[in-house]
Scaffold this active site. Sequence first.
Site, short mmCIF file in Angstrom:
data_model
loop_
_atom_site.label_atom_id
_atom_site.label_comp_id
_atom_site.label_asym_id
_atom_site.label_seq_id
_atom_site.Cartn_x
_atom_site.Cartn_y
_atom_site.Cartn_z
CG ASP A 58 -1.64 1.05 1.31
OD1 ASP A 58 -1.73 2.25 0.72
OD2 ASP A 58 -2.53 1.11 2.34
CG ASN A 85 1.28 3.53 -12.42
OD1 ASN A 85 0.73 4.38 -13.33
ND2 ASN A 85 0.63 2.71 -12.01
CE1 TYR A 153 -6.59 10.73 -9.72
CE2 TYR A 153 -7.33 12.40 -11.28
CZ TYR A 153 -6.54 11.01 -11.17
OH TYR A 153 -5.87 10.48 -12.24
CB THR A 190 -6.73 2.57 -17.00
OG1 THR A 190 -7.05 3.72 -16.25
CG2 THR A 190 -5.64 2.82 -17.93
CB THR A 195 -13.52 3.61 -10.87
OG1 THR A 195 -12.80 2.50 -10.85
CG2 THR A 195 -14.23 4.17 -9.62
N1 LIG Z 1 -6.62 6.35 -16.89
C1 LIG Z 1 -6.61 7.53 -16.81
O1 LIG Z 1 -7.48 8.18 -17.73
C2 LIG Z 1 -5.69 8.29 -16.15
C3 LIG Z 1 -5.56 9.85 -16.41
C4 LIG Z 1 -4.75 10.63 -15.69
C5 LIG Z 1 -3.85 10.06 -14.91
N2 LIG Z 1 -3.95 8.60 -14.58
C6 LIG Z 1 -3.18 8.26 -13.35
O2 LIG Z 1 -2.37 7.01 -13.72
C7 LIG Z 1 -2.13 6.19 -12.76
C8 LIG Z 1 -2.38 4.62 -12.86
O3 LIG Z 1 -3.84 4.52 -13.20
P1 LIG Z 1 -4.63 3.94 -14.13
O4 LIG Z 1 -5.28 4.41 -14.80
O5 LIG Z 1 -3.65 2.56 -14.76
O6 LIG Z 1 -5.85 3.05 -13.25
P2 LIG Z 1 -5.93 1.49 -12.73
O7 LIG Z 1 -7.13 1.69 -11.73
O8 LIG Z 1 -6.05 0.72 -13.85
O9 LIG Z 1 -4.68 1.05 -11.96
C9 LIG Z 1 -4.20 1.58 -10.62
C10 LIG Z 1 -3.31 0.71 -9.92
O10 LIG Z 1 -3.19 1.10 -8.57
C11 LIG Z 1 -3.05 0.30 -7.75
N3 LIG Z 1 -3.44 0.94 -6.58
C12 LIG Z 1 -4.53 1.72 -5.81
N4 LIG Z 1 -4.09 2.10 -4.78
C13 LIG Z 1 -3.13 1.69 -4.40
C14 LIG Z 1 -2.34 1.69 -3.37
N5 LIG Z 1 -2.86 2.46 -2.12
N6 LIG Z 1 -1.22 1.05 -3.13
C15 LIG Z 1 -0.85 0.48 -3.98
N7 LIG Z 1 -1.61 0.32 -5.28
C16 LIG Z 1 -2.48 0.64 -5.44
C17 LIG Z 1 -4.66 -0.55 -7.93
O11 LIG Z 1 -4.71 -1.75 -7.29
C18 LIG Z 1 -4.14 -0.74 -9.85
O12 LIG Z 1 -3.62 -1.70 -10.05
C19 LIG Z 1 -2.83 6.82 -11.45
O13 LIG Z 1 -1.97 7.49 -10.71
C20 LIG Z 1 -4.12 7.64 -12.01
O14 LIG Z 1 -4.21 8.82 -11.34
C21 LIG Z 1 -4.77 7.76 -15.02
#
Ligand SMILES: NC(=O)c1ccc[n+]([C@@H]2O[C@H](COP(=O)([O-])OP(=O)(O)OC[C@H]3O[C@@H](n4cnc5c(N)ncnc54)[C@H](O)[C@@H]3O)[C@@H](O)[C@H]2O)c1
Length: 255
Positions: A58, A85, A153, A190, A195
């Site tokens: 975590d 990430n 966020y 993703t 969500t």
């Molecule tokens: N998908 C988008 O549109 C988008 C846009 C901008 C930024 N982001 C950023 O990209 C990054 C990755 O997100 P994603 O889009 O791949 O989403 P995702 O939900 O597919 O992946 C997020 C991952 O982080 C893990 N996670 C969540 N809380 C955690 C914690 N406390 N400790 C360890 N792991 C944890 C989850 O289990 C998951 O595997 C994030 O920082 C997100 O804010 C995503």
Amino acid sequence: MPDLSSKTAIVTGCASGIGAATLRRLKADGAKILGTDINAIEGARLCEEVGAEFAEQDVADTGLWPQITALAVDKFGRLDILVNNAGAVSQHSIEDVTDDVWARTYAINITGTMAGCRAAIAAMKANPGGPAGAIINIASTSAMAALPSDVAYCSSKGAVRVLSKSVAIHCAKQGYNIRCNTVIPGATETGILNTAEQHMPGLKAAVAATSPLNRLGDPAETAAAIAFLASDECPFMTGAEMLVDGGALSIHPGF
Ligand SMILES: NC(=O)c1ccc[n+]([C@@H]2O[C@H](COP(=O)([O-])OP(=O)(O)OC[C@H]3O[C@@H](n4cnc5c(N)ncnc54)[C@H](O)[C@@H]3O)[C@@H](O)[C@H]2O)c1
């Protein structure tokens, strides 16, 4: 493709989305990787498939971070790359956000990122040959143009942008060869976006339709930017921000 064959990396949030794509990309570029995630089952499965080490983490547990970086050094002999990430959305406006939701979102998105930077710098300082490494923090276009529906966020991701710059300048002033940069993804296909879609049905289609490229991003496209910043291809880039948003923030309103 960047050559990461002499590099070792930690990728947080490796079980899904951009983290999973980064795991695959850095591995393809030759890095040895420790993937971490709070989702131990999927994280371990994916790391085994890709040929990476895995640890349950975590990222908000700041006390665990030194153990995570120590594990990478123990496995690989050094730490060259940290990709902060892992992130989470919360879906609350300023009127309905609770203290608990605010605190947990900040604990993951900004405190976890800070603790990762702190632990990584300590490990990178001890690298054979002197302090060297690359840290990549993941912000969001929501840190540049706000969503009213997710105050925690957006604001925590805004903090990530300035955190990266502070880390970058600190390392530069200390004479460490440790760079810290931010990747700013736009709407990417993703789990996080799924969500958000559950809370706002039709969001994905609407965002794709307003994108200049008329689509959502692929996580592999963000991973490519991360791999570049992690590599030795950009030694003069630190404190920088790389937008991977399909032009979404570049278009003039009304066009
Ligand atoms: N998908 C988008 O549109 C988008 C846009 C901008 C930024 N982001 C950023 O990209 C990054 C990755 O997100 P994603 O889009 O791949 O989403 P995702 O939900 O597919 O992946 C997020 C991952 O982080 C893990 N996670 C969540 N809380 C955690 C914690 N406390 N400790 C360890 N792991 C944890 C989850 O289990 C998951 O595997 C994030 O920082 C997100 O804010 C995503």
